[in-house]
Design a protein around this motif. Structure first.
Motif, PDB file in Angstrom:
ATOM      1  N   GLU A   9       0.815  -1.221   0.000  1.00 34.36           N
ATOM      2  CA  GLU A   9       0.000   0.000   0.000  1.00 34.36           C
ATOM      3  C   GLU A   9       0.846   1.267   0.000  1.00 34.36           C
ATOM      4  O   GLU A   9       0.505   2.235  -0.670  1.00 34.36           O
ATOM      5  CB  GLU A   9      -0.953   0.009   1.185  1.00 34.36           C
ATOM      6  CG  GLU A   9      -2.073  -0.978   1.057  1.00 34.36           C
ATOM      7  CD  GLU A   9      -3.012  -0.979   2.245  1.00 34.36           C
ATOM      8  OE1 GLU A   9      -2.999  -0.007   3.038  1.00 34.36           O
ATOM      9  OE2 GLU A   9      -3.764  -1.962   2.391  1.00 34.36           O
TER      10      GLU A   9
ATOM     11  N   ARG B 224       1.821   2.517  -3.484  1.00 35.40           N
ATOM     12  CA  ARG B 224       0.770   2.685  -4.492  1.00 35.40           C
ATOM     13  C   ARG B 224       0.470   4.121  -4.915  1.00 35.40           C
ATOM     14  O   ARG B 224       0.086   4.334  -6.066  1.00 35.40           O
ATOM     15  CB  ARG B 224      -0.533   2.037  -4.006  1.00 35.40           C
ATOM     16  CG  ARG B 224      -0.431   0.543  -3.902  1.00 35.40           C
ATOM     17  CD  ARG B 224      -1.731  -0.046  -3.421  1.00 35.40           C
ATOM     18  NE  ARG B 224      -1.537  -1.448  -3.060  1.00 35.40           N
ATOM     19  CZ  ARG B 224      -2.424  -2.169  -2.440  1.00 35.40           C
ATOM     20  NH1 ARG B 224      -3.598  -1.658  -2.115  1.00 35.40           N
ATOM     21  NH2 ARG B 224      -2.162  -3.431  -2.139  1.00 35.40           N
TER      22      ARG B 224
ATOM     23  N   ALA C 258      -5.111   2.658  -0.993  1.00 39.45           N
ATOM     24  CA  ALA C 258      -5.230   1.374  -0.296  1.00 39.45           C
ATOM     25  C   ALA C 258      -6.428   0.567  -0.797  1.00 39.45           C
ATOM     26  O   ALA C 258      -6.465  -0.649  -0.640  1.00 39.45           O
ATOM     27  CB  ALA C 258      -5.341   1.594   1.209  1.00 39.45           C
TER      28      ALA C 258
END
Length: 137
Positions: free
Chosen positions: A95, A98, A126
């Motif tokens: 996460e 990202r 997320a």
């Protein structure tokens, strides 16, 4: 059924748009084939492969989709683009890594029908599984 963040596409996109997307968006749309986590059968869906800083990624822009769950269960996959099929392994991106990928995805594919709208509705990186694609060893 698991509790997951996912915006299901409307009927028309699932049943008509997904079948036509590879025909009209050949330069942008690829086909991902992944084994079903329950059936073990190969399932195929249209995807947009993001090329970013020398790597290739799959972004589940609608959230935790079935194909993302299937990749988590069995990371071996096939990606077909422009008539060429590659055998690949998908590795989920943590996460924390990202956000820049989501920005790049929106910049490249935000003009595609529904992409910008869905990313606005699900703004948290997320909520979007992202997978780095690697050649199968």
């Amino acid at each position: 059924m698991t509790d997951r963040t996912y915006l299901k596409p409307p009927w028309m996109q699932r049943h008509v748009g997904n079948r036509l997307a590879p025909l009209f968006g050949r330069s942008m749309v690829s086909r991902l084939s992944v084994r079903g986590r329950r059936s073990g059968r190969w399932l195929t869906v249209p995807v947009a492969v993001l090329e970013h800083e020398g790597e290739r990624y799959l972004v589940s822009y609608r959230g935790l989709s079935d194909w993302a769950l299937n990749l988590r269960a069995a990371p071996e996959c096939r990606v077909t683009s422009r008539g060429r099929t590659e055998e690949l392994v998908a590795e989920e991106v943590p996460e924390a890594e990202r956000p820049p990928l989501m920005v790049a995805y929106r910049e490249k594919y935000g003009s595609m029908p529904t992409v910008s709208q869905v990313l606005t509705a699900l703004p948290d990186p997320a909520d979007h599984p992202v997978f780095r694609l690697r050649a199968r060893a």
